[in-house]
Design a protein around this motif. Structure first.
Motif, short mmCIF file in Angstrom:
data_model
loop_
_atom_site.label_atom_id
_atom_site.label_comp_id
_atom_site.label_asym_id
_atom_site.label_seq_id
_atom_site.Cartn_x
_atom_site.Cartn_y
_atom_site.Cartn_z
N GLU A 138 0.70 -1.29 0.17
CA GLU A 138 -0.08 -0.10 0.00
C GLU A 138 0.82 1.47 -0.18
O GLU A 138 0.49 2.33 -0.65
N GLN A 139 1.98 1.29 0.78
CA GLN A 139 2.88 2.50 0.74
C GLN A 139 3.52 2.57 -0.32
O GLN A 139 3.61 3.88 -1.13
N ARG A 198 0.87 4.58 -2.47
CA ARG A 198 0.84 5.80 -2.15
C ARG A 198 1.89 6.64 -2.82
O ARG A 198 1.72 7.70 -3.34
N TYR A 235 -1.19 2.95 -11.33
CA TYR A 235 -1.44 3.89 -10.48
C TYR A 235 -1.40 5.56 -11.12
O TYR A 235 -0.68 5.38 -12.18
N HIS A 266 1.82 9.72 -5.90
CA HIS A 266 2.36 11.18 -5.37
C HIS A 266 3.53 11.67 -6.40
O HIS A 266 4.80 12.04 -5.93
#
Length: 297
Positions: free
Chosen positions: A8-9, A12, A69, A16
């Motif tokens: 999950e990190q 993220r 992503y 970004h």
């Protein structure tokens, strides 16, 4: 072992990253429209491929490489902007984790190297308090060159294209050689060279004669074995304080009449980046001792 938090990190971090390959240095979530800061700091985008490699090796999960992503939309910093705090807007473009990693490497390659063949430090590398070491675009980082050399070599086997793999391996080798040719100071490795050619982490300097992370990552990157042993001995001698149970980031601190390295010099001597302990960096020294076979230290 629960690998979900790490996965999950990574997601993220991908979300970004701007489409140009650079990333938010930090961001604020959970307060309406998300905001973050876009900077010229030179290392933060490389932690994504490093983390992806570590994750894939430790978990065996290579499916993450194909996960998609979005990239952030947004204008590049202008010539005179060092950073910009801005709303963060996901763009229409998406990419796999591999593509996010590729763009990070391409961004660093586009920044190029300085006169000594070392990567440009920008307005800070891992130590973002070195924000004026390379603000004019000429400063170079020994540590960043070690870290990218290591990370590119770690990442190369994941490349889908043979040409890209060879390019990363060649870059890793060039930077490793540049560290030996321009980064060795006689008893340890330099930390950086500023815009005006002043040496940070040199025995000839009045402030910051030795810096911890350049020694630790010389070991982790597999630099010259004899030099690494001397560098780790020097780090142990000058930076490990067994009486106080701490490991200093650098010594001596920036005080008084030293070339201006940035806001690090605004901290009192021995506080935070200015010669205090950063446990993150101290852990790297422990890892370096372990790699060198020195379990007792």
């Amino acid at each position: 072992l629960d690998s979900k938090p790490a996965r999950e990190q990574i997601g993220r971090a991908c979300a970004h990253q701007f489409s140009a390959g650079d990333v938010c240095h930090w961001w604020h979530a959970g307060f309406g429209v998300e905001h973050g800061v876009r900077t010229r700091i030179s290392d933060d985008l490389l932690w994504l491929p490093w983390a992806v490699c570590e994750y894939a090796q430790k978990t065996g999960d290579t499916q993450i490489l194909s996960a998609e992503y979005p990239f952030l939309a947004g204008e590049e910093l202008t010539e005179h902007e060092h950073d910009r705090y801005q709303p963060l807007t996901p763009g229409a473009e998406t990419g796999t984790v591999l593509e996010h990693c590729r763009r990070a490497f391409m961004r660093v390659l586009a920044r190029g190297v300085g006169a000594h063949g070392l990567l440009h430090i920008g307005t800070g590398d891992w130590n973002d308090a070195f924000d004026r070491v390379g603000a004019q675009g000429r400063g170079e980082s020994v540590w960043l060159s070690e870290f990218l050399s290591y990370t590119a070599r770690l990442y190369a086997p994941l490349c889908r294209e043979e040409e890209e793999k060879r390019a990363l391996e060649a870059m890793a080798d060039r930077l490793k050689r540049a560290v030996e040719e321009s980064g060795w100071d006689g008893e340890w490795y330099l930390r950086a060279i500023d815009d005006d050619g002043n040496l940070l982490g040199s025995a000839s300097a009045r402030c910051c004669r030795i810096d911890l992370i350049a020694q630790a990552w010389a070991a982790l990157n597999g630099q010259d074995a004899a030099r690494v042993r001397r560098a780790l001995d020097s780090a142990d001698q000058y930076l490990v304080d067994r009486d106080a149970y701490l490991v200093r980031l650098l010594d001596p601190p920036f005080t008084g009449d030293c070339p201006d390295p940035g806001y690090i010099a605004a901290y009192p001597a021995g506080v935070r980046e200015n010669g205090g302990q950063y446990t993150h960096a101290a852990t790297w020294l422990a890892a370096a001792f372990a790699k060198a076979g020195d379990a007792n230290r």
